[in-house]
Design a protein around this motif. Structure first.
Motif, PDB file in Angstrom:
ATOM      1  N   GLU A 123       4.078  20.021  -2.147  1.00 48.78           N
ATOM      2  CA  GLU A 123       4.326  20.056  -3.586  1.00 48.78           C
ATOM      3  C   GLU A 123       3.361  19.185  -4.383  1.00 48.78           C
ATOM      4  N   SER A 124       2.511  18.407  -3.711  1.00 46.20           N
ATOM      5  CA  SER A 124       1.580  17.541  -4.428  1.00 46.20           C
ATOM      6  C   SER A 124       0.475  17.082  -3.486  1.00 46.20           C
ATOM      7  N   ASN A 168       0.709  26.652  -1.403  1.00 47.71           N
ATOM      8  CA  ASN A 168       0.545  27.758  -2.340  1.00 47.71           C
ATOM      9  C   ASN A 168      -0.681  27.467  -3.205  1.00 47.71           C
ATOM     10  N   ASP A 198      -2.015  28.883  -5.685  1.00 46.89           N
ATOM     11  CA  ASP A 198      -1.875  29.029  -7.139  1.00 46.89           C
ATOM     12  C   ASP A 198      -1.190  27.818  -7.749  1.00 46.89           C
ATOM     13  N   ASN A 199      -0.269  27.211  -7.002  1.00 47.93           N
ATOM     14  CA  ASN A 199       0.465  26.048  -7.504  1.00 47.93           C
ATOM     15  C   ASN A 199      -0.238  24.727  -7.216  1.00 47.93           C
ATOM     16  N   GLN A 200      -1.030  24.689  -6.159  1.00 45.92           N
ATOM     17  CA  GLN A 200      -1.721  23.460  -5.752  1.00 45.92           C
ATOM     18  C   GLN A 200      -3.238  23.692  -5.775  1.00 45.92           C
ATOM     19  N   ARG A 201      -3.738  23.921  -6.966  1.00 49.66           N
ATOM     20  CA  ARG A 201      -5.164  24.232  -7.117  1.00 49.66           C
ATOM     21  C   ARG A 201      -6.064  23.056  -6.713  1.00 49.66           C
TER      22      ARG A 201
END
Length: 322
Positions: free
Chosen positions: A9-10, A62, A64-67
């Motif tokens: 997530e980060s 992901n 797209d979420n973790q560019r």
């Protein structure tokens, strides 16, 4: 989805896992990607059968979420599977190739099992507190430990070599170091001057600085303001450092420190650190009102060059630091 797959997530979470697990397998995917969906059940099956706490961890990112993570590792196609060992990339598989993925992961799982049997762990190798950028490695072993020169170090803490210890900091393992305190603290105020000559010319991409303020002691803090100087022939005095141009100034924010590893990754202006034979790090200020700055580890990240003959460093003109 398998509970044994860690969904990232980060960037900080990913960095922590790369430090805490000896082997990390990562699936870079996108929700719209058909081949990603096709191989997902197979990846889940591998995770269910081969995951081992702190030894082999399966993750999904992901893109797209973790560019930021995808950009750091130059992910240009989905799915892409990456295998990390002790924080370093060892293999990259592009595309939904079950056979290649199965062979790569099972080979590493067997190695992890063997290492566990003989009592070794990730802490027995070179510990790093943050993820490594693609194409660069931990080159801290290029530091000439015999000719270090640190100023304003508290004699009751560790000596200069303590911060280059390859083992996991005792602050994480909650164990005592056989060699005594494995960190340094400033003495009369929060400032530290650290001169590090190298055994070869380096291209320095970034620094990893680890700091664990002593619990219950508000006087011991992390470094906040850093000034870096390259290619000096000896340690700078504090007055000299304040009067000459630095190669780069850095201000660390609280958000830069990873909560688990106590590490901040300091990205440098790479063009200014291309032929570095020595580095001076001046901790000009610590966080808050504390009077003692603590540093547990320093890691040098980049590329090594040609070995130089050991001896007195040739002083390079100050124009390189401007």
């Amino acid at each position: 989805m398998s509970s044994k797959i860690v969904h990232i997530e980060s960037p900080q979470q990913f960095s922590s896992l790369l430090s805490s697990s000896r082997i990390v397998v990562t699936d870079f995917y996108a929700d719209w990607c058909g081949p990603c969906k096709a191989i997902a059940p197979f990846y889940e099956q591998l995770a269910n059968s081969l995951s081992r706490p702190n030894h082999i961890t399966f993750t999904k990112v992901n893109t797209d979420n973790q560019r930021d993570i995808a950009q750091t590792y130059n992910i240009t196609a989905m799915p892409t599977f990456m295998v990390f060992k002790n924080g370093r990339e060892t293999q990259r598989i592009r595309g939904a190739d079950p056979k290649a993925l199965d062979a790569a992961v099972k080979s590493l799982a067997s190695e992890a099992e063997s290492s566990s049997a003989d009592g070794s762990s990730s802490s027995s190798g070179t510990w790093i507190g943050a993820s490594l950028p693609r194409g660069y490695s931990d080159i801290t072993d290029s530091v000439d430990l015999l000719n270090l020169d640190f100023l304003n170090v508290d004699s009751e803490a560790g000596n200069a070599r303590a911060v280059f210890n390859t083992a996991q900091p005792s602050a994480i393992s909650k164990s005592s170091s056989a060699a005594g305190k494995d960190w340094i603290e400033s003495d009369t105020d929060e400032q530290l001057m650290m001169y590090m000559p190298f055994q070869s010319s380096l291209k320095v991409h970034s620094l990893h600085i680890t700091s664990f303020p002593t619990e219950g002691d508000d006087d011991v803090v992390r470094p906040r303001t850093l000034k870096l100087y390259t290619n000096k022939s000896n340690v700078l005095s504090f007055d000299e450092a304040e009067s000459i141009p630095s190669t780069q100034d850095i201000t660390l924010q609280e958000s830069d420190w990873d909560a688990k590893t106590g590490t901040a990754r300091v990205d440098l202006r790479f063009v200014k650190f291309q032929n570095v034979t020595s580095l001076v790090i001046f901790v000009a200020e610590g966080e808050g009102e504390g009077e003692k700055t603590r540093i547990d580890r320093i890691r040098i990240i980049g590329e090594t060059g040609e070995k130089r003959a050991m001896g007195k460093l040739e002083k390079i003109g100050d124009e390189q630091g401007e």
